[in-house]
Write a protein that holds these residues in place. Structure first.
Motif, PDB file in Angstrom:
ATOM      1  N   ASP A   1       0.849  -1.197   0.000  1.00 18.08           N
ATOM      2  CA  ASP A   1       0.000   0.000   0.000  1.00 18.08           C
ATOM      3  C   ASP A   1       0.885   1.248   0.000  1.00 18.08           C
ATOM      4  O   ASP A   1       1.706   1.431   0.892  1.00 18.08           O
ATOM      5  CB  ASP A   1      -0.924  -0.006   1.225  1.00 18.08           C
TER       6      ASP A   1
ATOM      7  N   SER B   1      -6.958   4.108  -1.608  1.00 15.38           N
ATOM      8  CA  SER B   1      -6.743   2.654  -1.542  1.00 15.38           C
ATOM      9  C   SER B   1      -8.011   1.873  -1.857  1.00 15.38           C
ATOM     10  O   SER B   1      -7.938   0.755  -2.375  1.00 15.38           O
ATOM     11  CB  SER B   1      -6.241   2.253  -0.156  1.00 15.38           C
TER      12      SER B   1
ATOM     13  N   ASP C   1       2.132   2.799   3.311  1.00 16.01           N
ATOM     14  CA  ASP C   1       1.286   3.979   3.081  1.00 16.01           C
ATOM     15  C   ASP C   1       1.205   4.882   4.311  1.00 16.01           C
ATOM     16  O   ASP C   1       1.298   6.102   4.201  1.00 16.01           O
ATOM     17  CB  ASP C   1      -0.108   3.486   2.687  1.00 16.01           C
TER      18      ASP C   1
ATOM     19  N   HIS D   1       2.295   8.730   4.505  1.00 11.39           N
ATOM     20  CA  HIS D   1       1.442   9.855   4.931  1.00 11.39           C
ATOM     21  C   HIS D   1       2.157  10.688   5.997  1.00 11.39           C
ATOM     22  O   HIS D   1       1.977  11.898   6.069  1.00 11.39           O
ATOM     23  CB  HIS D   1       0.118   9.340   5.510  1.00 11.39           C
TER      24      HIS D   1
ATOM     25  N   HIS E   1      -1.023   2.611  -5.162  1.00 15.42           N
ATOM     26  CA  HIS E   1      -0.702   4.000  -5.519  1.00 15.42           C
ATOM     27  C   HIS E   1       0.600   4.363  -4.828  1.00 15.42           C
ATOM     28  O   HIS E   1       1.122   3.568  -4.036  1.00 15.42           O
ATOM     29  CB  HIS E   1      -1.816   4.956  -5.048  1.00 15.42           C
TER      30      HIS E   1
ATOM     31  N   THR F   1       2.512   7.032  -2.178  1.00 19.64           N
ATOM     32  CA  THR F   1       2.137   7.939  -1.089  1.00 19.64           C
ATOM     33  C   THR F   1       3.285   8.885  -0.746  1.00 19.64           C
ATOM     34  O   THR F   1       4.418   8.444  -0.544  1.00 19.64           O
ATOM     35  CB  THR F   1       1.750   7.144   0.175  1.00 19.64           C
TER      36      THR F   1
ATOM     37  N   HIS G   1      -1.638  10.938  -1.239  1.00 19.70           N
ATOM     38  CA  HIS G   1      -1.214  10.063  -2.337  1.00 19.70           C
ATOM     39  C   HIS G   1      -0.802  10.898  -3.547  1.00 19.70           C
ATOM     40  O   HIS G   1      -1.167  12.065  -3.644  1.00 19.70           O
ATOM     41  CB  HIS G   1      -2.367   9.141  -2.761  1.00 19.70           C
TER      42      HIS G   1
HETATM   43 ZN   LIG Z   1      -3.073   6.240   2.020  1.00 19.71          ZN
END
Ligand SMILES: [Zn+2]
Length: 422
Positions: A27, A75, A251, A255, A294, A296, A387
């Motif tokens: 992620d 996500s 992820d 962030h 994706h 991040t 993202h």
């Molecule tokens: Zn995220």
């Protein structure tokens, strides 16, 4: 004619072989995370750069845009695309824009009598895993998603035969206890991660923390690898299986713009991938596919126009910024507490700046300043706390890896995996 017959026999037996699927999702794992992991492992800059497991298995790239005009997916939308073959809106858990349920790949595999398994370090109800077994208008509707673990049935059975991850709060509630319901349905259940070893039969559900696991850098650095190994040991005796493994917290570190945190997650993911690859080596009827939903953070290796990346400061960071910031903010002596979390010296100017924010009671700014400081030390750049639309890597291993070579849309990955189900 004879040649064609041999060809046909070979093709049929070849096709029939590959039926187990291991689908691993990092992620937030944009290609820059693979780059960062490679150079972070390289401790002597004069030496040849060693290949990582990611480099070794890298076969393609995918675009990830959702079904709207934002270009940037979340996500939920990405996981919907990555398993139902259909793009939807951000926040959608395997439903179309008008909330029509989309058939998930685990619903399909269950119909074909596969044993289905999910291993994650987030809550089992979090967007990525949820999109494989549930249908929900909004990803944040966790209790409704949790209910579907039991309520969404194929052939009168829940879709998941094995689930390992976090999310006790969503499963054990005042109004319903999903874990107890699973137990009544014959699942071996556990809520204590220390007992993972004791899981010895399917179906099984190990749900271990209120929400997600702690960050790999803070505790249990190998939890994804250990759970992947456990899952494969249980699945090895099944007729055929579909295992989805998510390295959920790359992820979360992205962030937070926390590079040491992200690399610890990448390291756990790399170990899990090595275990999966070894499984394919010993069970050639298994196809391994790895990708990301994706990117991040807009991570860059090198920043501020400086041509170097100082990984020693990342190595000397011994906790997530989230945990360090919390402890430092409430510390009586910031300077003394510093060395518990960071093995490099805190310069006077930064000590003063952090002390000022501590005295002002501004915890948010304090954390931001700390994050900025760590990134400036290592020359790690970030363009976002969210993202980005960067294309993501595709990695594959097994007899059908050519299917996952080249550039494609993320829905194509789902289509190709679907073509391997039999
Ligand atoms: Zn995220």
């Amino acid at each position: 004619m004879k040649a064609c017959l041999i060809c046909l026999v070979f093709f049929t037996s070849f096709s029939a072989l590959s039926q187990n699927i291991i689908y691993m999702i990092g992620d937030g794992m944009g290609p820059n995370y693979l780059t960062a992991y490679r150079y972070w492992l390289q401790k002597n800059p004069n030496k040849q750069i060693d290949q990582t497991i990611f480099d070794e298995l890298w076969t393609g790239m995918a675009k990830t845009h959702p079904d709207d005009n934002t270009f940037i997916t979340d996500s939920a939308s990405a996981a919907t695309a990555l398993n139902t073959q259909v793009k939807s809106y951000n926040g959608a858990i395997s439903v179309t824009a008008d909330q029509t349920p989309l058939t998930t790949i685990l619903e399909k595999s269950k119909k074909l009598n596969y044993t289905n398994a999910i291993v994650v370090t987030s809550q089992i109800t979090h967007a990525t895993p949820a999109a494989f077994y549930a249908h929900q208008e909004l990803r944040k509707q966790y209790p409704q998603i949790a209910d579907q673990i039991v309520d969404n049935k194929i052939n009168n059975q829940p879709i998941l035969d094995l689930m390992l991850g976090g999310g006790i709060k969503d499963l054990i509630r005042d109004d319903r206890n999903i874990l107890a319901e699973l137990q009544q349905l014959g699942y071996q259940t556990q809520a204590d991660y220390a007992k993972l070893d004791q899981l010895n039969k399917l179906p099984a559900a190990g749900i271990y923390f209120d929400k997600g696991f702690p960050s790999a850098i803070d505790e249990y650095p190998n939890r994804l690898a250990d759970m992947t190994e456990k899952a494969l040991s249980l699945l090895a005796s099944t007729n055929k299986f579909f295992l989805m493994v998510e390295s959920s917290q790359i992820d979360w570190c992205g962030h937070s713009n926390d590079i040491a945190c992200a690399l610890a997650e990448m390291n756990d993911f790399a170990k899990a991938i090595k275990i999966a690859k070894h499984y394919v080596d010993t069970h050639p009827d298994t196809q391994l596919v790895i990708t990301a939903d994706h990117e991040t953070g807009g991570l860059s290796i090198g920043s501020d126009g400086v041509y170097k990346w100082q990984t020693q400061y990342i190595d000397q960071t011994k906790s997530s910024i989230r945990v360090a910031s919390k402890a430092l903010f409430s510390a009586k002596s910031l300077a003394k507490t510093w060395s518990k979390y960071f093995q490099f010296e805190l310069e006077e100017t930064n000590l003063q700046a952090l002390t000022k924010l501590q005295k002002a009671g501004d915890e948010k700014q304090f954390k931001q300043k700390l994050t900025q400081y760590i990134n400036e030390k290592s020359f790690t750049g970030w363009t976002s706390g969210g993202h980005t639309a960067a294309d993501v890597p595709i990695l594959s291993y097994g007899k059908h890896s050519q299917l996952f070579s080249g550039f494609m849309d993320n829905t194509e990955i789902a289509k190709k995996l679907d073509s391997l189900l039999r």
